[in-house]
Scaffold this motif. Structure first.
Motif, mmCIF file in Angstrom:
data_model
loop_
_atom_site.group_PDB
_atom_site.id
_atom_site.type_symbol
_atom_site.label_atom_id
_atom_site.label_comp_id
_atom_site.label_asym_id
_atom_site.label_seq_id
_atom_site.Cartn_x
_atom_site.Cartn_y
_atom_site.Cartn_z
ATOM 1 N N VAL A 9 -31.453 -36.325 83.921
ATOM 2 C CA VAL A 9 -30.271 -37.069 84.523
ATOM 3 C C VAL A 9 -31.021 -37.137 86.524
ATOM 4 C CG1 VAL A 9 -28.202 -37.276 83.039
ATOM 5 C CG2 VAL A 9 -28.477 -35.849 85.421
ATOM 6 N N GLY A 10 -31.263 -38.173 87.171
ATOM 7 C CA GLY A 10 -31.812 -37.970 88.306
ATOM 8 C C GLY A 10 -31.404 -40.071 88.548
ATOM 9 N N VAL A 11 -32.199 -39.535 89.600
ATOM 10 C CA VAL A 11 -32.172 -40.862 90.447
ATOM 11 C C VAL A 11 -33.627 -41.470 90.529
ATOM 12 C CG1 VAL A 11 -31.978 -41.435 92.858
ATOM 13 C CG2 VAL A 11 -30.837 -40.028 92.569
ATOM 14 N N GLY A 12 -33.700 -42.518 90.336
ATOM 15 C CA GLY A 12 -35.042 -43.067 90.230
ATOM 16 C C GLY A 12 -36.286 -43.023 91.129
ATOM 17 N N GLY A 13 -37.864 -42.129 90.360
ATOM 18 C CA GLY A 13 -38.619 -42.620 91.162
ATOM 19 C C GLY A 13 -38.599 -40.909 91.354
ATOM 20 N N GLN A 14 -38.381 -39.869 90.488
ATOM 21 C CA GLN A 14 -38.511 -38.610 90.870
ATOM 22 C C GLN A 14 -39.252 -37.888 89.422
ATOM 23 O OE1 GLN A 14 -33.974 -37.006 90.597
ATOM 24 N NE2 GLN A 14 -34.092 -36.025 92.768
ATOM 25 N N GLY A 15 -39.504 -38.920 88.559
ATOM 26 C CA GLY A 15 -40.346 -38.527 87.880
ATOM 27 C C GLY A 15 -39.583 -38.297 86.299
ATOM 28 N N SER A 16 -38.325 -38.832 85.774
ATOM 29 C CA SER A 16 -38.181 -38.529 84.940
ATOM 30 C C SER A 16 -38.431 -38.896 83.647
ATOM 31 C CB SER A 16 -36.235 -38.559 84.761
ATOM 32 O OG SER A 16 -35.815 -40.143 84.225
ATOM 33 N N LEU A 17 -38.952 -39.745 83.720
ATOM 34 C CA LEU A 17 -40.025 -40.564 82.375
ATOM 35 C C LEU A 17 -41.726 -39.179 82.201
ATOM 36 C CD1 LEU A 17 -40.683 -43.945 82.962
ATOM 37 C CD2 LEU A 17 -39.360 -42.958 81.149
ATOM 38 N N LEU A 18 -41.822 -38.460 83.108
ATOM 39 C CA LEU A 18 -42.872 -37.455 82.536
ATOM 40 C C LEU A 18 -41.990 -35.566 81.913
ATOM 41 C CD1 LEU A 18 -45.526 -36.323 82.537
ATOM 42 C CD2 LEU A 18 -45.562 -35.502 84.890
ATOM 43 N N ALA A 19 -41.098 -36.095 82.779
ATOM 44 C CA ALA A 19 -40.039 -34.888 82.551
ATOM 45 C C ALA A 19 -39.980 -34.790 79.956
ATOM 46 C CB ALA A 19 -38.938 -34.959 82.797
ATOM 47 N N SER A 20 -39.097 -36.343 80.231
ATOM 48 C CA SER A 20 -38.901 -36.543 78.523
ATOM 49 C C SER A 20 -39.944 -36.447 77.888
ATOM 50 C CB SER A 20 -38.438 -38.164 79.216
ATOM 51 O OG SER A 20 -39.051 -38.909 79.472
ATOM 52 N N LYS A 21 -40.916 -36.973 78.676
ATOM 53 C CA LYS A 21 -42.692 -37.172 77.631
ATOM 54 C C LYS A 21 -43.100 -36.124 77.527
ATOM 55 C CE LYS A 21 -46.840 -39.464 77.723
ATOM 56 N NZ LYS A 21 -48.333 -40.517 79.189
ATOM 57 N N LEU A 22 -42.582 -34.814 78.533
ATOM 58 C CA LEU A 22 -43.008 -33.435 78.604
ATOM 59 C C LEU A 22 -42.875 -32.592 77.274
ATOM 60 C CD1 LEU A 22 -44.001 -32.234 81.912
ATOM 61 C CD2 LEU A 22 -45.633 -32.883 80.091
ATOM 62 N N LEU A 23 -41.389 -32.681 77.047
ATOM 63 C CA LEU A 23 -40.222 -32.536 76.119
ATOM 64 C C LEU A 23 -40.799 -32.961 74.826
ATOM 65 C CD1 LEU A 23 -38.055 -30.074 75.917
ATOM 66 C CD2 LEU A 23 -36.396 -32.086 77.363
ATOM 67 N N GLY A 24 -40.783 -34.067 74.931
ATOM 68 C CA GLY A 24 -41.159 -34.851 73.366
ATOM 69 C C GLY A 24 -42.642 -34.624 72.929
ATOM 70 N N HIS A 25 -43.346 -33.834 73.636
ATOM 71 C CA HIS A 25 -44.206 -33.508 73.306
ATOM 72 C C HIS A 25 -44.122 -32.360 72.311
ATOM 73 C CE1 HIS A 25 -47.044 -36.661 74.553
ATOM 74 N NE2 HIS A 25 -47.658 -36.436 74.586
ATOM 75 N N VAL A 26 -43.500 -31.622 73.004
ATOM 76 C CA VAL A 26 -43.282 -29.857 72.717
ATOM 77 C C VAL A 26 -43.002 -29.991 71.600
ATOM 78 C CG1 VAL A 26 -41.912 -27.831 73.591
ATOM 79 C CG2 VAL A 26 -43.417 -29.093 74.910
ATOM 80 N N VAL A 27 -41.725 -31.176 71.646
ATOM 81 C CA VAL A 27 -40.142 -30.706 70.266
ATOM 82 C C VAL A 27 -41.656 -31.358 68.771
ATOM 83 C CG1 VAL A 27 -39.441 -32.263 69.501
ATOM 84 C CG2 VAL A 27 -38.661 -31.169 71.591
ATOM 85 N N MET A 28 -42.329 -32.379 68.980
ATOM 86 C CA MET A 28 -43.727 -33.038 68.135
ATOM 87 C C MET A 28 -44.306 -32.253 67.235
ATOM 88 S SD MET A 28 -43.965 -36.994 68.355
ATOM 89 C CE MET A 28 -44.863 -36.643 69.894
ATOM 90 N N GLN A 29 -45.005 -31.324 68.368
ATOM 91 C CA GLN A 29 -46.303 -30.264 68.465
ATOM 92 C C GLN A 29 -45.027 -28.947 67.344
ATOM 93 O OE1 GLN A 29 -48.461 -27.896 71.741
ATOM 94 N NE2 GLN A 29 -47.354 -29.695 72.796
ATOM 95 N N ALA A 30 -43.602 -28.739 67.399
ATOM 96 C CA ALA A 30 -42.785 -27.246 66.848
ATOM 97 C C ALA A 30 -42.607 -28.757 65.561
ATOM 98 C CB ALA A 30 -41.436 -27.216 67.419
ATOM 99 N N GLY A 31 -43.273 -29.696 65.507
ATOM 100 C CA GLY A 31 -42.436 -30.430 64.024
ATOM 101 C C GLY A 31 -40.886 -30.671 64.106
ATOM 102 N N TYR A 32 -40.479 -30.755 64.864
ATOM 103 C CA TYR A 32 -39.398 -31.593 64.383
ATOM 104 C C TYR A 32 -39.358 -33.583 64.337
ATOM 105 C CZ TYR A 32 -37.199 -27.742 65.345
ATOM 106 O OH TYR A 32 -36.915 -25.749 64.982
ATOM 107 N N ASP A 33 -38.365 -34.135 63.963
ATOM 108 C CA ASP A 33 -38.539 -35.400 64.685
ATOM 109 C C ASP A 33 -37.690 -35.783 65.941
ATOM 110 O OD1 ASP A 33 -38.463 -38.262 63.446
ATOM 111 O OD2 ASP A 33 -36.137 -37.947 63.241
#
Length: 192
Positions: free
Chosen positions: A8-32
């Motif tokens: 959660v945050g304010v527009g323009g703070q980079g939450s999209l990149l944060a969620s993308k990073l997190l998604g990549h880590v979780v996928m590498q670990a083999g989770y849906d």
């Protein structure tokens, strides 16, 4: 095993990149994993929320309801207060200590609430306050606040360092890699 994370945050703070990073880590670990689109006013200054859900079974919907979030990552104090009801009783709240005045405060029709961190602690939540803006500036750019927070979040999760570094390499443009690696390390090594 199911995990629910809100960013959660304010527009323009980079939450999209944060969620993308997190998604990549979780996928590498083999989770849906399911990552929602940003909900709210994503233009600079508006409130935004992104949901990241992952499981060793199929995840059908990215939506997280009140009381279901294992971790809430907040880019700003007031947003942490706004969304804290979504945190599980034993969940972790990781918050950038920065205060960003919303439009009613800027226009003078409201005042920024005092001692938000104290009020959050009084609710009995596990609060980790991170001066992510100062650490991002130390890394070389205030825009790296999001990656500093990902470093702090990495301490709350059981994924190896190599997975986080691989996600940074895959999600961040080459010219910003070194800055973001440094920002991540500062967040990872931060102890309040």
């Amino acid at each position: 095993m199911n995990k629910n994370i809100m960013i959660v945050g304010v527009g323009g703070q980079g939450s999209l990149l944060a969620s993308k990073l997190l998604g990549h880590v979780v996928m590498q670990a083999g989770y849906d994993v399911k990552v929602s689109e940003v909900h709210g006013m994503s233009q600079r200054g508006g409130s935004v929320v992104t949901y990241v859900k992952y499981s060793d079974e199929k995840v059908w919907s990215p939506v997280i309801n009140e009381g279901e979030a294992d971790i809430i990552i907040s880019f700003e104090l007031l947003e942490a207060a706004r969304w804290v009801s979504f945190l599980k009783k034993d969940g972790a709240l990781i918050v950038n200590s920065q205060e960003i005045a919303p439009m009613p405060v800027i226009t003078g029709t409201a005042s920024y609430p005092e001692d938000i961190a104290g009020k959050l602690r009084s609710l009995g939540v596990s609060l980790k306050l991170v001066d992510a803006l100062a650490l991002a500036q130390q890394a070389g750019s205030a825009k790296a606040t999001n990656v500093v927070l990902m470093g702090a979040v990495a301490n709350e999760m059981d994924f190896p360092e190599e997975m986080w570094q691989k996600a940074i390499n895959e999600c961040v443009p080459q010219k910003f890699l070194e800055l973001n690696r440094k920002a991540f390390a500062l967040g990872r090594n931060y102890h309040a």
